[in-house]
Design an enzyme around this catalytic site. Structure first.
Site, PDB file in Angstrom:
ATOM      1  CG  ASP A   1       0.443  -3.359   6.657  1.00  0.00           C
ATOM      2  OD1 ASP A   1      -0.476  -3.714   6.981  1.00  0.00           O
ATOM      3  OD2 ASP A   1       0.469  -1.882   6.329  1.00  0.00           O
TER       4      ASP A   1
ATOM      5  CG  PHE B   1      -2.028   1.063   1.136  1.00  0.00           C
ATOM      6  CD1 PHE B   1      -3.046   0.605   0.451  1.00  0.00           C
ATOM      7  CD2 PHE B   1      -1.893   2.326   1.909  1.00  0.00           C
ATOM      8  CE1 PHE B   1      -4.192   1.623   0.413  1.00  0.00           C
ATOM      9  CE2 PHE B   1      -2.817   3.030   1.870  1.00  0.00           C
ATOM     10  CZ  PHE B   1      -3.930   2.723   1.234  1.00  0.00           C
TER      11      PHE B   1
ATOM     12  CE1 TYR C   1      -8.989   1.730   7.556  1.00  0.00           C
ATOM     13  CE2 TYR C   1      -7.809   2.673   9.704  1.00  0.00           C
ATOM     14  CZ  TYR C   1      -7.868   2.445   8.178  1.00  0.00           C
ATOM     15  OH  TYR C   1      -6.698   2.607   7.532  1.00  0.00           O
ATOM     16  CE  LYS C   2      -7.490  -0.648   5.215  1.00  0.00           C
ATOM     17  NZ  LYS C   2      -6.199  -0.521   5.002  1.00  0.00           N
TER      18      LYS C   2
ATOM     19  NE  ARG D   1     -10.341  -2.727  -2.338  1.00  0.00           N
ATOM     20  CZ  ARG D   1      -9.350  -2.180  -1.358  1.00  0.00           C
ATOM     21  NH1 ARG D   1      -8.251  -2.455  -1.156  1.00  0.00           N
ATOM     22  NH2 ARG D   1     -10.027  -1.008  -0.875  1.00  0.00           N
TER      23      ARG D   1
HETATM   24  C1  LIG Z   1      -5.635   0.539   4.995  1.00  0.00           C
HETATM   25  C2  LIG Z   1      -3.926   0.517   4.816  1.00  0.00           C
HETATM   26  C3  LIG Z   1      -3.275   1.442   5.528  1.00  0.00           C
HETATM   27  C4  LIG Z   1      -3.914   2.998   6.134  1.00  0.00           C
HETATM   28  O1  LIG Z   1      -3.065   3.293   6.789  1.00  0.00           O
HETATM   29  P1  LIG Z   1      -3.531   4.779   7.765  1.00  0.00           P
HETATM   30  O2  LIG Z   1      -2.511   5.394   8.478  1.00  0.00           O
HETATM   31  O3  LIG Z   1      -4.579   3.984   8.915  1.00  0.00           O
HETATM   32  O4  LIG Z   1      -4.381   5.414   7.037  1.00  0.00           O
HETATM   33  C5  LIG Z   1      -1.874   1.532   5.518  1.00  0.00           C
HETATM   34  N1  LIG Z   1      -1.261   0.292   4.918  1.00  0.00           N
HETATM   35  C6  LIG Z   1      -2.144  -0.932   4.421  1.00  0.00           C
HETATM   36  C7  LIG Z   1      -1.332  -1.811   3.773  1.00  0.00           C
HETATM   37  C8  LIG Z   1      -3.298  -0.605   4.357  1.00  0.00           C
HETATM   38  O5  LIG Z   1      -4.067  -1.639   3.538  1.00  0.00           O
END
Ligand SMILES: *Cc1c(COP(=O)(O)O)cnc(C)c1O
Length: 404
Positions: free
Chosen positions: A192, A121, A217-218, A363
């Site tokens: 992650d 990400f 939150y996911k 997705r």
């Molecule tokens: C959703 C997601 C994030 C989001 O990071 P935030 O700091 O909570 O906004 C980061 N890394 C990955 C791999 C994600 O899927």
């Protein structure tokens, strides 16, 4: 659409009943923002009115707010195979990536390469870039294709930093295998788990992962802006010199020492004041997991994904699967389509909510907690109809919104 049966001992219908889901919506975006658990409003109300309202500042002690990051960290730890006292909650995932990466680099002072993949990400990669600039010690971020990661690990690798499930394609990395390869080369690992915690079985201890981070939150359904978590392998705790040396990671925050001393164990990964209202929501959301068998969840998630892939393959020849057949996946299915954004907007207009990821990915997340065969079949029918009738081909579906 309430055909959720019982399978392998887990009562899916009972689990689904624990969520508030708007009528006539097929929600295939729980991988981006989980839906509202019914227990959350009352739990948050209690913290707002009975704790904050009545206890005022005494809530830190009397309601135990200060302990929540560690206590809820342990509850998440149970979902990822962590031992107690090795996981703590707080801040956003971007911050936790930064902390973990800084800690790992300091543990490998002679090495300069952070190895990651193009399926990571962007914020994880951006945080690495920012950290490299801040350290100014000649580190390099090396980004390779997901299939090339194993071969790219070598004696220069300080840290292998990967998102276990590719947020775009859903591709699943083998955490134990890649961690073993990294360790054999003398490197550390950061996993992650943003798209794996709550989506599949994870065993950070068995895989010997050094660091793991993720968000709540996911798939963990703690609500928009809910804080992240970080796990550190217990034998590394005392060796970590925290980059973000905030007062709540201090050995004695209320001694108000003029200089920093890291707290014991995972405490040192804390930074500042915890988000108490959001932690109350997280606590209620985590109760659901007490009744979920992760093996059952994984089996049903894969069955739902297969059903969707099969249905789309039969009816939507224009949609190209983002993953080659036979590739291990997380709990989501993605397809490529040149007009993916407009197709997704047309789907959302019909109440089938997935999301779009640039440049061309549609997705769909499938979590058995609240999705069953009826929703999968309804989604297939909607996708097929929209493509067959070109219902997506309207100007209003092409206008990009800020959040896709
Ligand atoms: C959703 C997601 C994030 C989001 O990071 P935030 O700091 O909570 O906004 C980061 N890394 C990955 C791999 C994600 O899927």
């Amino acid at each position: 659409m309430r055909d959720h049966g019982t399978r392998g001992g887990t009562d899916w219908a009972a689990l689904r009943a624990r969520f508030h889901l708007p009528d006539s919506i097929v929600y295939l975006d729980g991988n981006s923002l989980g839906p509202l658990p019914r227990a959350v409003p009352e739990r948050v109300r209690r913290t707002v009115e009975d704790e904050w309202g009545e206890m005022l500042i005494r809530g830190w002690n009397e309601a135990g707010w200060m302990e929540w990051p560690a206590r809820l960290g342990d509850r998440i730890g149970r979902l990822i195979g962590a031992s107690g006292g090795a996981t703590v909650v707080g801040d956003t995932l971007s911050i936790k990536v930064y902390q973990a990466l800084d800690a790992a680099l300091r543990l490998r002072p002679g090495r300069r390469v952070i190895l990651s993949d193009s399926g990571n990400f962007p914020t994880d990669l951006y945080m690495a870039e920012g950290l490299i600039a801040a350290l100014d010690r000649g580190h390099e971020l090396r980004v390779v294709a997901p299939e090339a990661v194993a071969e790219a690990i070598d004696g220069d690798t300080a840290v292998l930093m990967l998102t276990q499930v590719d947020y775009r394609t859903g591709r699943l990395h083998d955490m134990a295998d890649l961690t073993a390869r990294a360790h054999a080369a003398g490197a550390l690992t950061i996993w992650d788990l943003a798209h794996s915690a709550g989506a599949l079985e994870i065993d950070v201890t068995g895989a010997d992962a050094d660091f793991a981070v993720g968000c709540t939150y996911k798939y963990l359904n703690a609500g928009p802006g809910a804080p992240a978590f970080v796990y550190v392998r217990p034998d590394l705790h005392d060796a970590i010199a925290p980059a973000l040396s905030g007062w709540l990671g201090h050995a004695a925050p209320f001694a108000f020492d003029p200089s920093y001393r890291p707290g014991p164990g995972i405490t040192r990964m804390r930074v500042g004041t915890p988000p108490v209202l959001q932690l109350a929501a997280l606590e209620a959301a985590l109760d659901i997991w007490d009744d979920v068998d992760m093996g059952d969840l994984r089996a049903r998630s894969l069955a739902l994904c297969d059903r969707f892939v099969g249905g789309v393959a039969a009816r939507c020849p224009d949609l190209v699967p983002a993953l080659p057949p036979g590739t291990a996946r997380g709990s989501q299915v993605s397809f490529r389509h040149p007009e993916g954004y407009a197709v997704m907007q047309a789907l959302i207009a019909r109440g089938v909510i997935g999301d779009f990821r640039a440049p061309d990915i549609l997705r769909f997340g499938f979590t058995p907690l609240f999705i069953g065969e009826a929703e999968v079949d309804a989604a297939v029918a909607a996708v097929a109809d929209i493509l067959e009738t070109a219902a997506w081909d309207r100007p209003e579906y092409r206008t990009r919104k800020a959040v896709t």
